[in-house]
Design a protein around this motif. Structure first.
Motif, PDB file in Angstrom:
ATOM      1  N   ARG A   2       0.921  -1.015  -0.155  1.00 51.93           N
ATOM      2  CA  ARG A   2      -0.040  -0.033   0.158  1.00 51.93           C
ATOM      3  C   ARG A   2       1.068   1.224   0.146  1.00 51.93           C
ATOM      4  NH1 ARG A   2      -5.106   1.575   0.749  1.00 51.93           N
ATOM      5  NH2 ARG A   2      -5.751  -0.356   1.173  1.00 51.93           N
ATOM      6  N   VAL A   4       0.756   5.350   0.390  1.00 51.02           N
ATOM      7  CA  VAL A   4       0.007   6.541   0.699  1.00 51.02           C
ATOM      8  C   VAL A   4       0.722   7.724   0.363  1.00 51.02           C
ATOM      9  CG1 VAL A   4      -0.715   7.899   2.665  1.00 51.02           C
ATOM     10  CG2 VAL A   4      -0.813   5.315   2.902  1.00 51.02           C
ATOM     11  N   SER A  27      -3.667   5.651  -1.246  1.00 50.01           N
ATOM     12  CA  SER A  27      -4.547   6.169  -0.503  1.00 50.01           C
ATOM     13  C   SER A  27      -3.819   7.572  -0.811  1.00 50.01           C
ATOM     14  CB  SER A  27      -4.755   6.002   0.857  1.00 50.01           C
ATOM     15  OG  SER A  27      -5.164   4.651   1.027  1.00 50.01           O
ATOM     16  N   ASP A  61      -9.231   6.910  -2.828  1.00 51.56           N
ATOM     17  CA  ASP A  61      -9.528   6.743  -1.557  1.00 51.56           C
ATOM     18  C   ASP A  61      -8.479   8.270  -0.724  1.00 51.56           C
ATOM     19  OD1 ASP A  61      -9.721   5.726   1.247  1.00 51.56           O
ATOM     20  OD2 ASP A  61      -7.632   4.913   1.324  1.00 51.56           O
ATOM     21  N   HIS A  63      -8.121  11.423   1.663  1.00 48.01           N
ATOM     22  CA  HIS A  63      -8.090  11.904   3.338  1.00 48.01           C
ATOM     23  C   HIS A  63      -7.897  13.281   3.680  1.00 48.01           C
ATOM     24  CE1 HIS A  63      -9.100   7.457   4.189  1.00 48.01           C
ATOM     25  NE2 HIS A  63      -8.147   7.286   3.141  1.00 48.01           N
ATOM     26  N   GLU A  67      -4.815   9.094   9.477  1.00 48.73           N
ATOM     27  CA  GLU A  67      -4.979   7.757   9.848  1.00 48.73           C
ATOM     28  C   GLU A  67      -4.630   6.596   8.828  1.00 48.73           C
ATOM     29  OE1 GLU A  67      -7.158  10.255   9.977  1.00 48.73           O
ATOM     30  OE2 GLU A  67      -7.598  10.574  12.246  1.00 48.73           O
ATOM     31  N   CYS A  68      -4.783   6.795   7.709  1.00 51.00           N
ATOM     32  CA  CYS A  68      -4.433   5.729   6.574  1.00 51.00           C
ATOM     33  C   CYS A  68      -3.052   5.456   6.515  1.00 51.00           C
ATOM     34  CB  CYS A  68      -4.963   6.142   5.302  1.00 51.00           C
ATOM     35  SG  CYS A  68      -4.454   7.663   4.506  1.00 51.00           S
ATOM     36  N   TYR A  71      -1.179   1.867   7.450  1.00 49.48           N
ATOM     37  CA  TYR A  71      -1.339   0.698   6.917  1.00 49.48           C
ATOM     38  C   TYR A  71      -0.460   1.040   5.593  1.00 49.48           C
ATOM     39  CZ  TYR A  71      -5.623   0.419   9.239  1.00 49.48           C
ATOM     40  OH  TYR A  71      -6.767   0.279  10.203  1.00 49.48           O
TER      41      TYR A  71
END
Length: 341
Positions: A2, A4, A27, A61, A63, A67-68, A71
């Motif tokens: 993942r 971000v 994300s 996704d 934000h 918080e993401c 992950y």
């Protein structure tokens, strides 16, 4: 895996969108303004070569808070340079130290800021040579060419190479990232001049008088780097030391030489111009301002870049977008005071 993207504006959305299109879980963390756009229109990435990929709003996704990051396996930091310390604080609060942190930002000191604020994290320096502009309808368009550069460190960089290569984005690993970043900074000194002109990059660069200002700023930057013992390196088709000479060529010669060096489409403009349009603080302190600060440290002068910084600061304070200075007005304002100094 993942990824971000922290600071998902134009550059961050473009990089994230390219990775997402190749199947990577991505994300995005960014401003409410961009979140609103993505919520309404979705996300589209395009480039000068014809790349065009769109995602529906529900597929993005996006934000406002961090918080993401909990992950994240890889964190791409694309915030403005002035927000790097704040970004590090967010990473430290939410992310695991196992996450790889990569700075894809303007300037030369952001990786050091991240390392200082993120003990226990592995941080890599990166460099983006191409321009990305936000366009209407949630579209983020890269209008110039170039490969990404990433710091070669242990084996940490290999996952980045695989991800971007799999997404069809050129990327090169280098062990001399400090030289790469200073070279890019010198070539990016036109960002502020483009912002002051209010024109598309291609239109601005076809005006020889604008180019003379860019040439002077670039030549001064190279002189300061030489005084500091920093040797610019070639990161693509453009040889940094030749740029001031090419920029001063007559239009017919410049067009022929430059077209073989770099591709720019009609819509490309500097991100600094977007910052002025949106009433945001620009990164001039981390581009032209870095030349001015380095000059002071090594005991030489940098009047051209100093004057450009002053003009950008005045435009920021005015809050009316680009001042749309004509080529002659900019030449007179920047070069004549510099000659007198």
């Amino acid at each position: 895996m993942r990824v971000v993207v922290l600071g998902a504006g134009a550059v961050g959305c473009f990089l994230g969108g390219c990775l997402q299109a190749s199947g990577v879980k991505v994300s995005y963390i960014g401003r409410q303004r961009i979140k609103n756009i993505v919520t309404e229109f979705g996300l589209t990435v395009s480039d000068w070569k014809g790349r065009l990929v769109s995602f529906a709003p529900e597929a993005v996704d996006y934000h406002k808070s961090g918080e993401c990051l909990t992950y994240a396996d890889i964190i791409l930091v694309t915030v403005k340079s002035g927000d790097t310390a704040s970004a590090a604080k967010t990473i430290k609060e939410y992310a695991s130290p196992r996450a790889l942190v990569v700075s894809f930002q303007n300037g030369v000191c952001n990786s050091d800021v991240l390392r200082a604020n993120l003990p226990g994290f592995k941080v890599l320096s990166g460099m983006i040579p191409f321009n990305v502009a936000e366009q209407p309808g949630g579209r983020f368009h890269s209008g110039t060419e170039g490969d990404l550069f990433i710091e070669e460190l242990d084996d940490a960089h290999r996952s980045l190479l695989n991800l971007f290569q799999g997404a069809g984005v050129g990327i090169v690993a280098r062990s001399d990232m400090a030289s790469v970043q200073w070279s890019k900074l010198v070539l990016n000194l036109n960002n502020s001049i483009n912002a002051l002109s209010g024109l598309a990059l291609k239109e601005q660069l076809m005006d020889r008088t604008y180019r003379q200002v860019v040439s002077a700023a670039t030549a001064e930057g190279l002189t300061v780097l030489k005084a500091a013992g920093i040797t610019p390196v070639r990161t693509g088709k453009v040889v940094p030391q030749l740029v001031p000479h090419v920029l001063k060529l007559p239009n017919f010669m410049f067009l022929k030489v430059a077209s073989a060096m770099i591709k720019i489409d009609e819509s490309a403009r500097s991100s600094m111009q977007d910052d002025l349009r949106l009433g945001r603080r620009t990164e001039v302190d981390y581009l032209n301002g870095e030349i001015v600060k380095l000059a002071a440290r090594v005991g030489v002068e940098a009047p051209v870049n100093s004057r450009i910084v002053d003009l950008l600061k005045a435009a920021e304070a005015a809050g009316r977008g680009s001042p749309k200075m004509s080529a002659n007005a900019l030449y007179t304002s920047v070069l004549k005071p510099a000659v007198k100094a």
